[in-house]
Design an enzyme around this catalytic site. Structure first.
Site, short mmCIF file in Angstrom:
data_model
loop_
_atom_site.label_atom_id
_atom_site.label_comp_id
_atom_site.label_asym_id
_atom_site.label_seq_id
_atom_site.Cartn_x
_atom_site.Cartn_y
_atom_site.Cartn_z
N CYS A 8 0.94 -1.02 -0.30
CA CYS A 8 -0.04 0.23 0.33
C CYS A 8 0.93 0.97 -0.27
CB CYS A 8 -0.70 0.20 0.63
SG CYS A 8 -0.09 -0.13 2.69
N ASN A 11 2.09 1.46 4.63
CA ASN A 11 2.90 0.11 4.76
C ASN A 11 2.65 0.26 6.76
OD1 ASN A 11 5.09 -1.85 5.77
ND2 ASN A 11 4.00 -1.96 5.35
N CYS A 13 -1.10 0.68 7.16
CA CYS A 13 -2.85 0.22 7.46
C CYS A 13 -3.06 -0.63 6.46
CB CYS A 13 -3.55 1.65 7.16
SG CYS A 13 -3.53 2.98 7.79
N ARG A 14 -3.48 -0.57 5.59
CA ARG A 14 -3.38 -1.78 4.52
C ARG A 14 -3.12 -3.25 4.03
NH1 ARG A 14 -5.00 2.24 -0.15
NH2 ARG A 14 -3.48 2.95 0.98
N SER A 15 -2.00 -2.46 3.95
CA SER A 15 -1.05 -3.92 3.69
C SER A 15 -0.22 -4.82 4.48
CB SER A 15 0.17 -2.70 2.87
OG SER A 15 0.93 -2.43 3.31
N ASP A 125 -8.48 3.31 1.18
CA ASP A 125 -7.80 3.90 1.99
C ASP A 125 -8.31 4.54 3.51
OD1 ASP A 125 -5.73 4.73 3.59
OD2 ASP A 125 -4.87 6.52 2.09
P1 4NP Z 1 -1.79 2.88 3.51
O1 4NP Z 1 -2.15 4.34 4.63
O2 4NP Z 1 -1.21 3.40 2.61
O3 4NP Z 1 -2.62 2.04 4.20
O4 4NP Z 1 -0.67 2.24 5.30
C1 4NP Z 1 -2.06 5.23 4.52
C2 4NP Z 1 -0.83 5.50 5.93
C3 4NP Z 1 -0.53 6.70 5.52
C4 4NP Z 1 -0.47 7.59 5.14
C5 4NP Z 1 -1.51 7.63 3.82
C6 4NP Z 1 -1.92 6.11 3.77
N1 4NP Z 1 -0.14 9.30 4.97
O5 4NP Z 1 -0.80 10.07 4.33
O6 4NP Z 1 0.56 9.46 5.63
#
Ligand code: 4NP
Length: 158
Positions: A8, A11, A13-15, A125
């Site tokens: 993602c 790294n 939340c989703r992945s 997201d």
């Molecule tokens: P992820 O979520 O891609 O699922 O880990 C996010 C984590 C951090 C951010 C965006 C999405 N950020 O903008 O910091």
């Protein structure tokens, strides 16, 4: 041995959720020896951090512990090391294609391509939303990973 990397943006939340879900499904079948699983982000803002507390909590509600993961960025060698690299959304897929060294062996796809109901769909997201979004992420990952695992087994002929 099937080597699968979930990707993602951050790294956190989703992945790591997808990795944790896949790990738990594989463990439930006692097939840990057949899979090498990891997750990474296309961005580097959160490198070294544990998963977002809301992602950890949503996974815990589903009986999955992702607390030991530490965020890392996708590395060039990942495209050699892994057979399959699964993007959470189309932006991740576009970024992965741009990062992929020429002649790499890995196959790139979207995680939800494995849900027969949702080919090509993004894992939304949840970062800027509420707790419900993190529970939804777990459910989406469960649906996709159950079918991913089934397809891996079919490929192995059992
Ligand atoms: P992820 O979520 O891609 O699922 O880990 C996010 C984590 C951090 C951010 C965006 C999405 N950020 O903008 O910091």
């Amino acid at each position: 041995m099937q080597k699968i990397l979930f990707v993602c943006l951050g790294n956190i939340c989703r992945s790591p959720t997808a990795e944790g879900v896949m790990r738990s499904l594989v463990a439930a079948q006692g097939r840990q020896d057949e899979f090498f699983l990891d997750s990474a982000g296309t961005g580097d803002w959160h490198v070294g951090q544990a998963p977002d507390r809301r992602a950890q909590a949503a996974c815990r509600r589903a009986g999955i512990d992702i607390s030991s993961h530490r965020a890392r960025r996708v590395r060039p060698e990942d495209f050699q090391k892994f057979d399959l690299i699964l993007a959470c959304d189309r932006e991740n897929l576009r970024d992965l294609r741009a990062m992929m060294p020429e002649g790499s062996g890995a196959r790139l796809a979207m995680l939800r391509d494995y849900s027969t109901e949702t080919p090509g769909a993004d894992v939304p997201d949840p970062y800027y939303g509420g707790d419900a979004g993190f529970d939804e992420t777990v459910q989406i990952c469960l649906q996709a990973c159950e079918q991913l695992l089934r397809q891996c087994q079919e490929k192995n002929g059992d």
